[in-house]
Every structure is written in C-alpha cells, then in structure tokens.
Design an enzyme around this catalytic site. Structure first.
Site, PDB file in Angstrom:
ATOM      1  N   LYS A 151     -14.325  66.439  62.708  1.00 22.78           N
ATOM      2  CA  LYS A 151     -14.065  67.804  62.214  1.00 22.78           C
ATOM      3  C   LYS A 151     -14.373  67.898  60.715  1.00 22.78           C
ATOM      4  CE  LYS A 151      -9.279  66.385  61.716  1.00 22.78           C
ATOM      5  NZ  LYS A 151      -7.931  66.417  62.292  1.00 22.78           N
TER       6      LYS A 151
ATOM      7  N   ARG B  32       2.955  71.951  65.292  1.00 20.37           N
ATOM      8  CA  ARG B  32       1.783  72.793  65.058  1.00 20.37           C
ATOM      9  C   ARG B  32       1.463  73.570  66.331  1.00 20.37           C
ATOM     10  NH1 ARG B  32      -2.620  69.101  61.891  1.00 20.37           N
ATOM     11  NH2 ARG B  32      -3.006  68.452  64.022  1.00 20.37           N
TER      12      ARG B  32
ATOM     13  N   TYR C 100     -15.470  76.416  28.944  1.00 18.89           N
ATOM     14  CA  TYR C 100     -14.590  77.590  29.018  1.00 18.89           C
ATOM     15  C   TYR C 100     -13.237  77.294  28.360  1.00 18.89           C
ATOM     16  CZ  TYR C 100     -17.644  79.924  32.435  1.00 18.89           C
ATOM     17  OH  TYR C 100     -18.694  80.534  33.064  1.00 18.89           O
TER      18      TYR C 100
ATOM     19  N   MET D 235     -18.213  76.169  37.564  1.00 13.04           N
ATOM     20  CA  MET D 235     -18.567  76.258  38.985  1.00 13.04           C
ATOM     21  C   MET D 235     -19.708  75.291  39.333  1.00 13.04           C
ATOM     22  SD  MET D 235     -19.740  79.584  41.170  1.00 13.04           S
ATOM     23  CE  MET D 235     -18.373  80.593  40.630  1.00 13.04           C
TER      24      MET D 235
HETATM   25  C1  LIG Z   1      -7.580  65.068  62.403  1.00  9.40           C
HETATM   26  C2  LIG Z   1      -7.000  64.613  63.677  1.00  9.40           C
HETATM   27  C3  LIG Z   1      -7.115  63.280  64.068  1.00  9.40           C
HETATM   28  C4  LIG Z   1      -7.690  62.191  63.184  1.00  9.40           C
HETATM   29  O1  LIG Z   1      -6.782  61.906  62.138  1.00  9.40           O
HETATM   30  P1  LIG Z   1      -7.031  60.730  61.084  1.00  9.40           P
HETATM   31  O2  LIG Z   1      -5.774  60.654  60.312  1.00  9.40           O
HETATM   32  O3  LIG Z   1      -8.184  61.159  60.236  1.00  9.40           O
HETATM   33  O4  LIG Z   1      -7.347  59.506  61.849  1.00  9.40           O
HETATM   34  C5  LIG Z   1      -6.659  62.952  65.340  1.00  9.40           C
HETATM   35  N1  LIG Z   1      -6.089  63.878  66.137  1.00  9.40           N
HETATM   36  C6  LIG Z   1      -5.945  65.168  65.770  1.00  9.40           C
HETATM   37  C7  LIG Z   1      -5.300  66.143  66.705  1.00  9.40           C
HETATM   38  C8  LIG Z   1      -6.373  65.580  64.527  1.00  9.40           C
HETATM   39  O5  LIG Z   1      -6.216  66.856  64.154  1.00  9.40           O
END
Ligand SMILES: *Cc1c(COP(=O)(O)O)cnc(C)c1O
Length: 380
Positions: free
Chosen positions: A46, A144, A273, A321
């Site tokens: 991700k 979550r 800046y 930036m």
């Molecule tokens: C991001 C994530 C992982 C991986 O987590 P790491 O700490 O980077 O190994 C695994 N499972 C879920 C559901 C995640 O959101």
C-alpha cells in the site's frame, strides 16, 4: 543496471530521485522466509509500496516468492491489475457499496467487515453473475474496521449464507505488536483464534487465518498462522525502536538529489522564507532542488543533515516547496554533485529513523510521504 520509473516522461531528467536497491529487497525477503518458513506471504504494498514505487516493487516481491499482495485501497489494486499483475490482491481497507462492482471487475479480494457489507457484496456478485473472494475482518482490539469478537459468529453466518461469496480468509490486525510488552498482542491473538473456532464447530473448511504484520513476524512467532502480511520489514526498516531485531534487515530506499547552485555569503546574510537562519560567519551555501512538495518535510528546516562527499552538513533556513539550502562551511561542492537526504554515502548514513525522530513521527510516515513527482529508479 538502473531502471527509471516515472509517472510522466517530463520528470525523467529530474536530479532528485528515490533509488531502490533490489538486492536489499531480496535480502529482506530471505530474512522473512527464515522466520516464516513456507507460510503464505501477502506482501503489503500500500501507499506506493511504502514510497518504493507500487508496480515495480510488487513485481519484485512476486518474483521473490510472495503469494499475494495487500493494498489499502481499491485504486491501488486496479493500478496493479492494469500493469498486468495476476497474483491474488487483497484490499485491506473498508469498502463503500458502489465500489463492489469494481472489485469484481478487477478480480480483487474484498475485506468484508460487517454483516451489511457481506450482504451488499453477495447481492452485487449475484447481479453481475460473478463470485466474490472475501476476507472477513475481526476487530480484536485495533478499533478500526471489523466486527468485535462477540459479533463474529453473526458475520460468519452471513458469509456462509452468501452464496456468491468464497470465504478465502479471516483476519485481524495488531495495534501494538511493535511494543516491548507482548500482553496486548497475545490477548488479540487469543480473541482471534477463539473467534475462528466457529469454522471447526460448524465443520466448515477453515479459511486462511492471518494476523501478523512485520512486528508480529519479528517478535510473535505464534501469530504467524496460515499467512503473514509483512510491510515495513520487507523494505528493510524495523517497525519501532522497541521491536526485537530478530533478523538483520537492509534499508532498500535512498532519497537523493544534486547540488543545483553554489554561493558564498557574508556574515549576517539571511536565508530563506522568514529568514529563520542568518549566517553567523561568512560561509558557503548550496541549494538543492527538493522541498516539502516532494515529502522532504518542512519540519526539517534548520533540523536535518544531508551527505555530500561522504560528510554531514546541516540544512539551513526554511525548506521551501521545491528547494532548500545547506551550509557547507569552508568546503567546496559543485553543481551536479550528489546529495543524500536518506541513505548511505561513504562511511556516513542518514536513516529513515533519524529523519522520523527529528520531526516527531515514525519511519512509515517518512517513507510514504515521498511524493509522486520524485522518479523511482531501481538498481540490481
Ligand atoms: C499496513 C498493514 C500491514 C503491514 O504492516 P507493517 O507494520 O508495515 O508490517 C498488515 N496488515 C494490515 C491490515 C495493514 O494495514
């Protein structure tokens, strides 16, 4: 060999790059295997593969033997499919009803985190004449998404009744597996295993049970189960300072730029800046073509070092930036000289952890903040 990957041809000549060392990815994957043996691996890619570039990094993990890929969002899964990736992909995040048809169209596995959602998935699959591949999410303490353990039987009942859904997996996520204290993780794992006994009690085939993120792989071997979902460790970074370093990992990412301007300034000259830095003595300054618009945080203003010719120099003045300045004192540097923001040069090294600590965050955020206008290149 260097491969360049860029969203837009026009950035290929940019002197600022993220360089990914494929050998480090290989090493980290081997280290993972040494901990999990033949257990199925879902490589987590991700957020642009934690800044390493989604498609190429995902392809490398598959080449190295990852069985599946995990992403956060539908769009990330679609990008992988459009790039020709055929391996199973699970979208780990929550879904919204009108996304389901796209999951089915692109053959992406869906996280079903409530009875309502499993019914929506089933209805959409029925309407489109397809089968949905689902993983059921149990919230054992992260808070979550997912159903709480006491509601898990109702979710499982609904999934069993959903005639157009294949229950491929059931999973949970740890909120503190990176901590020194194992107590909370053990409790989460116990709740999870207890919930999954539903399948045994009903003589149903056990779906793939998965829970372990990197920190759990590193320090909770009992949580490895049927599949693991490592992310950060594959990139060579430990989940936290407390996590036990049970294997040696190698950072794969370097963040590099080049000197674009050199000047001498007199004592008293202000820089940047809000003139937050004023030269205490006459000195030499180089300007770098990188800024917070690339993910080099503005909080690093007057608060970071870079490496030039293997030596540390301080970032001075406010990071803009697209540009920032470095005080090289009495030394010299030329236009085009390589500058390391994150990574190694000679004997010196600036780690992701160092940058994270300076700006009060975790390595995950530093890696995933590096922007899309920075081209990624791969060395093997
Ligand atoms: C991001 C994530 C992982 C991986 O987590 P790491 O700490 O980077 O190994 C695994 N499972 C879920 C559901 C995640 O959101």
């Amino acid at each position: 060999m260097i491969d360049l990957v860029f969203a837009d041809e026009s950035i290929v000549l940019r002197p600022t790059v993220v360089r990914v060392d494929i050998r480090a990815l290989e090493h980290n994957f081997r280290m993972l295997r040494s901990l999990v043996g033949k257990t199925r691996v879902m490589a987590t890619v991700k957020a642009n593969a934690y800044g390493h570039g989604l498609v190429r990094t995902a392809q490398e993990f598959l080449r190295l033997g990852a069985d599946e890929l995990g992403v956060a969002f539908l769009e990330e899964g679609i990008v992988l499919r459009k790039a020709g990736v055929t391996a199973p992909i699970l979208v780990l995040g929550g879904i919204i009803g009108n996304q389901i048809a796209h999951f089915l169209e692109y053959d992406l596995q869906i996280t079903a985190s409530s009875v309502l959602k499993i019914r929506q998935i089933d209805e959409t699959a029925a309407a489109l004449g397809r089968r949905a591949q689902v993983h059921l999410k149990i919230d054992t303490g992260m808070g979550r998404i997912g159903v709480r353990p006491e509601s898990a039987p109702a979710l499982f009942d609904a999934a069993v009744e959903a005639k157009h859904c294949d229950i491929r997996g059931v999973f949970t996520h740890f909120s503190a597996s990176h901590a020194a204290d194992p107590g909370f993780t053990r409790m989460q794992l116990e709740r999870f295993l207890e919930a999954t006994r539903y399948f045994e009690r009903h003589s149903l085939p056990m779906p793939l049970r998965h829970a372990a993120n990197s920190a759990a792989v590193l320090q909770h071997p009992e949580a490895i189960l049927d599949m693991v979902r490592p992310g950060i460790m594959l990139y060579g970074v430990y989940p936290s300072a407390e996590t036990r370093r049970t294997v040696e990992l190698r950072p794969a990412l370097s963040f590099l730029t080049r000197v674009v301007y050199f000047k001498s300034i007199p004592a008293g000259a202000p820089l940047g800046y809000d003139h937050t830095w004023v030269a205490p003595v006459g000195t030499r300054i180089v300007t770098l073509p990188v800024g917070y618009g690339d993910g080099y945080s503005r909080k690093l203003s007057n608060n970071a070092d870079v490496l030039i010719h293997g030596k540390r120099y301080p970032v001075v003045g406010m990071i803009s930036m697209d540009q920032c300045m470095v005080d090289i004192g009495g030394d010299s540097a030329f236009n085009g000289d390589e500058v390391v923001l994150i990574g190694r040069q000679g004997e010196e090294c600036i780690t992701v952890e160092e940058i994270a600590e300076r700006i009060g965050t975790i390595p995950y955020e530093v890696l995933t903040s590096i922007g899309h206008r920075v081209p990624r290149e791969y060395i093997a």
